[in-house]
Design a protein around this motif. Structure first.
Motif, mmCIF file in Angstrom:
data_model
loop_
_atom_site.group_PDB
_atom_site.id
_atom_site.type_symbol
_atom_site.label_atom_id
_atom_site.label_comp_id
_atom_site.label_asym_id
_atom_site.label_seq_id
_atom_site.Cartn_x
_atom_site.Cartn_y
_atom_site.Cartn_z
ATOM 1 N N LYS A 1 0.834 -1.206 0.000
ATOM 2 C CA LYS A 1 0.000 0.000 0.000
ATOM 3 C C LYS A 1 0.865 1.251 0.000
ATOM 4 C CE LYS A 1 -3.999 -2.071 2.326
ATOM 5 N NZ LYS A 1 -4.850 -2.052 3.541
ATOM 6 N N GLU B 1 0.996 4.245 -2.742
ATOM 7 C CA GLU B 1 0.794 5.647 -2.406
ATOM 8 C C GLU B 1 1.864 6.525 -3.048
ATOM 9 O OE1 GLU B 1 0.743 5.968 1.825
ATOM 10 O OE2 GLU B 1 -1.091 4.785 2.056
ATOM 11 N N SER C 1 -7.062 1.062 -8.674
ATOM 12 C CA SER C 1 -7.471 0.749 -7.310
ATOM 13 C C SER C 1 -8.381 -0.462 -7.321
ATOM 14 C CB SER C 1 -8.196 1.948 -6.676
ATOM 15 O OG SER C 1 -9.361 2.264 -7.422
ATOM 16 N N ASN D 1 -2.672 -4.406 -5.251
ATOM 17 C CA ASN D 1 -1.459 -4.568 -4.459
ATOM 18 C C ASN D 1 -0.655 -5.792 -4.868
ATOM 19 O OD1 ASN D 1 -1.842 -2.275 -2.979
ATOM 20 N ND2 ASN D 1 -2.871 -3.297 -1.298
#
Length: 298
Positions: A113, A117, A127, A132
């Motif tokens: 994460k 970012e 998203s 991930n």
């Protein structure tokens, strides 16, 4: 791999006997030219000063104990020499992608994460479920310990310290190769000439906040350069020396392996600005000036 290595180091002299016992897996590095880099909205620093940052660390320790920080050593190659991607803030401060984890977050998922970012583009297409999984987290290369509420960190835990305030882990991350389906373009990327995919097939783009620069720094620039990059970043060449590399061109052909051969003078790697900067100009692949002094993140 053995035959490739033999070919790479063959000369008029006899080949030496094999010298690869107990080596970790050989790492394949893809060229910097495989990737496209962009920018996104500014991400202001959480703390206005070092004093404020250490104060927040103290508050975290009082509530949750030792802080956990994860950073990634992202590696690709330019002219068959390994380069590490790192961020530069205010033309002075260098750091690796990553950050501290929330106290209740899983280590690897929380780290992914944090990487998103810093480096993932903004938008709903990046998203949701599975985003991930894009990052392939490799070996832990190093652990740095902060014994007290101060800037100094050490690559060992001093014997008299039983309650460290922070532990920072560096992970090895190789960038994925570019997509084999070059003809595909999502609608929002019609003007982008080349985009990388991850091995999982997700649309992978590296974007840096506008107030930062994304650099590709050759290993020889980092080596023994604590004055510019600090002890943590300048130690990266030592950490990577345990690996053998094979260098791949844009067509996925292995073009060199370690041990390698000297480079021509016109191919000596230099630090490259890939994206970012707060001057509003497209920096492209220009070199970082020698006068931009700074040090690595502590």
């Amino acid at each position: 791999m053995a035959s490739t290595t033999a070919t790479a180091i063959q000369s008029s002299r006899p080949l030496p006997k094999d010298f690869s016992a107990q080596q970790p897996e050989t790492i394949r590095l893809y060229p910097l030219s495989n990737y496209t880099f962009g920018t996104k909205e500014t991400q202001p620093e959480e703390d206005p000063s070092v004093v404020a940052r250490l104060k927040r660390l103290e508050e975290h320790y009082d509530l949750h104990g030792m802080r956990r920080t994860c950073e990634g050593v992202l590696v690709c190659h330019e002219h068959n020499h390994p380069h590490v991607l790192m961020l530069q803030i205010a033309n002075a401060f260098f750091k690796l992608p990553g950050d501290y984890l929330p106290f209740d977050e899983d280590e690897i998922e929380g780290f992914k994460k944090r990487l998103n970012e810093r480096l993932a583009p903004v938008g709903s297409q990046f998203s949701g479920e599975g985003v991930n999984e894009d990052w392939e987290i490799g070996d832990t290369l190093a652990q740095w310990w902060r014994p007290n509420f101060e800037t100094f960190m050490y690559p060992f835990l001093p014997g008299h310290v039983t309650r460290p305030k922070e532990c920072k882990k560096l992970y090895f991350i190789t960038l994925p190769k570019k997509s084999q389906f070059q003809s595909f373009r999502p609608p929002h990327a019609a003007r982008i000439p080349r985009m990388p995919f991850s091995s999982s097939g997700l649309w992978k783009v590296l974007s840096v906040p506008k107030n930062m620069k994304l650099l590709a720094v050759p290993l020889f620039e980092l080596y023994d350069n604590t004055a510019r990059y600090g002890p943590q970043l300048s130690a990266i060449p030592h950490l990577l020396s345990r690996y053998n590399f094979e260098f791949v061109d844009e067509n996925d052909n292995v073009v060199a392996v370690t041990p390698g051969t000297p480079l021509p003078a016109d191919q000596i790697p230099r630090t490259k600005v890939l994206a970012g900067g707060d001057d509003g100009q497209d920096t492209g692949m220009t070199d970082v000036g020698e006068g931009e002094n700074g040090n690595g993140g502590q």
